[in-house]
Design an enzyme around this catalytic site. Sequence first.
Site, PDB file in Angstrom:
ATOM      1  N   GLY A 114      49.532  31.172   4.620  1.00  0.00           N
ATOM      2  CA  GLY A 114      49.546  29.759   4.266  1.00  0.00           C
ATOM      3  C   GLY A 114      49.733  28.941   5.539  1.00  0.00           C
ATOM      4  N   ALA A 115      48.945  27.865   5.653  1.00  0.00           N
ATOM      5  CA  ALA A 115      48.852  27.164   6.936  1.00  0.00           C
ATOM      6  C   ALA A 115      50.208  26.731   7.490  1.00  0.00           C
ATOM      7  CB  ALA A 115      47.931  25.954   6.770  1.00  0.00           C
TER       8      ALA A 115
ATOM      9  N   GLN B  78      45.860  34.967  -4.077  1.00  0.00           N
ATOM     10  CA  GLN B  78      46.994  34.054  -3.820  1.00  0.00           C
ATOM     11  C   GLN B  78      47.284  33.161  -5.022  1.00  0.00           C
ATOM     12  OE1 GLN B  78      44.460  34.561  -1.642  1.00  0.00           O
ATOM     13  NE2 GLN B  78      45.132  34.392   0.472  1.00  0.00           N
TER      14      GLN B  78
ATOM     15  N   ASP C 116      43.450  24.304   5.575  1.00  0.00           N
ATOM     16  CA  ASP C 116      43.883  25.080   6.736  1.00  0.00           C
ATOM     17  C   ASP C 116      43.544  24.357   8.032  1.00  0.00           C
ATOM     18  OD1 ASP C 116      44.818  27.878   5.595  1.00  0.00           O
ATOM     19  OD2 ASP C 116      43.202  27.073   4.375  1.00  0.00           O
TER      20      ASP C 116
ATOM     21  N   LYS D  34      40.700  27.800   1.676  1.00  0.00           N
ATOM     22  CA  LYS D  34      40.419  29.153   1.171  1.00  0.00           C
ATOM     23  C   LYS D  34      39.026  29.229   0.562  1.00  0.00           C
ATOM     24  CE  LYS D  34      42.542  32.001   1.490  1.00  0.00           C
ATOM     25  NZ  LYS D  34      42.394  32.946   2.635  1.00  0.00           N
TER      26      LYS D  34
HETATM   27  O1  MRU Z   1      44.653  33.135   3.984  1.00  0.00           O
HETATM   28  P1  MRU Z   1      45.862  32.348   3.621  1.00  0.00           P
HETATM   29  O2  MRU Z   1      46.544  32.776   2.373  1.00  0.00           O
HETATM   30  O3  MRU Z   1      46.806  32.114   4.781  1.00  0.00           O
HETATM   31  O4  MRU Z   1      45.171  30.981   3.283  1.00  0.00           O
HETATM   32  C1  MRU Z   1      45.635  29.788   3.566  1.00  0.00           C
HETATM   33  C2  MRU Z   1      45.936  29.123   2.319  1.00  0.00           C
HETATM   34  O5  MRU Z   1      47.024  29.296   1.841  1.00  0.00           O
HETATM   35  C3  MRU Z   1      44.969  28.324   1.616  1.00  0.00           C
HETATM   36  O6  MRU Z   1      43.728  28.197   2.155  1.00  0.00           O
HETATM   37  C4  MRU Z   1      45.598  27.051   1.160  1.00  0.00           C
HETATM   38  O7  MRU Z   1      44.834  26.511   0.149  1.00  0.00           O
HETATM   39  C5  MRU Z   1      45.771  26.038   2.246  1.00  0.00           C
HETATM   40  S1  MRU Z   1      47.047  26.371   3.324  1.00  0.00           S
HETATM   41  C6  MRU Z   1      48.399  25.778   2.563  1.00  0.00           C
END
Ligand code: MRU
Length: 347
Positions: A52-53, A195, A236, A247
Site C-alpha cells: 500500500g502506497a 487485497q 499509487d 492497482k
Molecule cells: O501492490 P500494493 O498492494 O502495494 O498496491 C497498492 C495499493 O494498495 C493499491 O493500488 C491502492 O489502491 C492504492 S495505494 C493505497
Amino acid sequence: VNVAGVPHRTVRLDGDAVVMIDQKLLPWRFEHVVCRTAADTAEAIRDMTVRGAGAIGATGAFAAAQAVIEAARGDRFEAEVAETLAMIAATRPTAQNLFAGIDAVRAVIDADPRASVQRAIRAANAFADADADACRRIGEHGRSLFRDGMRISTHCNAGWLAFVDWGSALSPIYALHRAGARVFVWVDETRPRGQGARLTAWELAQEGVPHAVLTDGVVGGKMRAGEVDAVIVGADRIAANGDVANKVGTYALAVLAKHHGVPFYVAAPTTTIDGHCPTGAEIPIEHRSEDEVWRVTGPTDSGELRTVRVVSAGSPAMNPAFDVTPAELVTAILTETGVHAPSQLRG
Ligand code: MRU
C-alpha cells in the site's frame, strides 16, 4: 485504528527496529514482523509483507533511518548511506510515496554521522505521522462527497493497512460510518493478490461497515442495475496532469463508471503526486511474478495455510501490478487539502 479494541498502526519504528503488521498473513492471522536491519525492512517492502502506497512510504522512511543508524557504526558513512538508500528505492517502482519517504530522510543527512542519526529518526517518524494525519483529513474532506444510504464501490485496499492509519479511499467511509451515516461498500476481490477480498473486507468488518465482496468484473453489472452510487479508489502515483496509477483493474472500473454516469473519485495524500511525471505514460508500472497469478494461498478448514495452483499448468501469465486511469475519467481527486478537479493538480 482499533483491532479488537486495541489501537494499531500499520508500521512503526521501535528503537532501531521496524515493526509492521504482516499483511501476507491477514486476514487469517494478525501478527507483527520485526525488521532489525535496513535490508530486512527493504525485503519486507519487496515481498509485500507491508504494502500500500502510504505504508511503504513510511516503511521506506524507517528503512532509510535504519540505513543511517547502520552506516554511523562504520567508517564509510556517506557512501554506505547512499548505497543502502538506493537498495531501498529499488524494492518497488510505482508508488511515489516510497520515494517521498526516502527523500524525507535523505534531506536531513550530512557528513556528521551522530547528528544525522538523530535527525533521520525524527524525520522518519514525522513522515509517518504526517501520513496518518493526511489520511485523517482526507476522511473529513471526503464526507461531503457522499450521502446517507449510498452504495460505494472500491478496488484493492486503500484503507488503513495501505497507510500508517485511516487510509485514503476508505477514510471518508470510516468517517461517515462513525458519524452514523448508512454506507454500503462493494469490495472488488482484486486478483491476483486479493487485497480487496483479504484486506479491505477484513478492515471493513473490524469497523462494522456493511459490505460485500465481488469477484473482479461483477461491478459492471451492478452499475447497470443501478446498484452503485459512487466509486472511490486510492492511488499509487498521480502524474502532474491528473492521470492516476492504481492497482490493476482500476482503469476498467473507471471506464465502467463513466459509461454508467457513476462518479469516480480518487483519494490520496499529496505525497502520492509526482510533479516530475508529466502524464501517466511516464509512470513506471511494476510487473510481478507469474506465480502470483498461477497460485493462491489460504487456510484449509482446519486452519493450515496452503498454496494451491489455480491456473492450467503450462500456461504463461502476465502480471502488471498497476494500470493508469486517464484524468478525464476521474471526477475529483481528494487529498488532505480538499477536493480537487484532476486538472487543478500541481505536484
Ligand atoms: O501492490 P500494493 O498492494 O502495494 O498496491 C497498492 C495499493 O494498495 C493499491 O493500488 C491502492 O489502491 C492504492 S495505494 C493505497
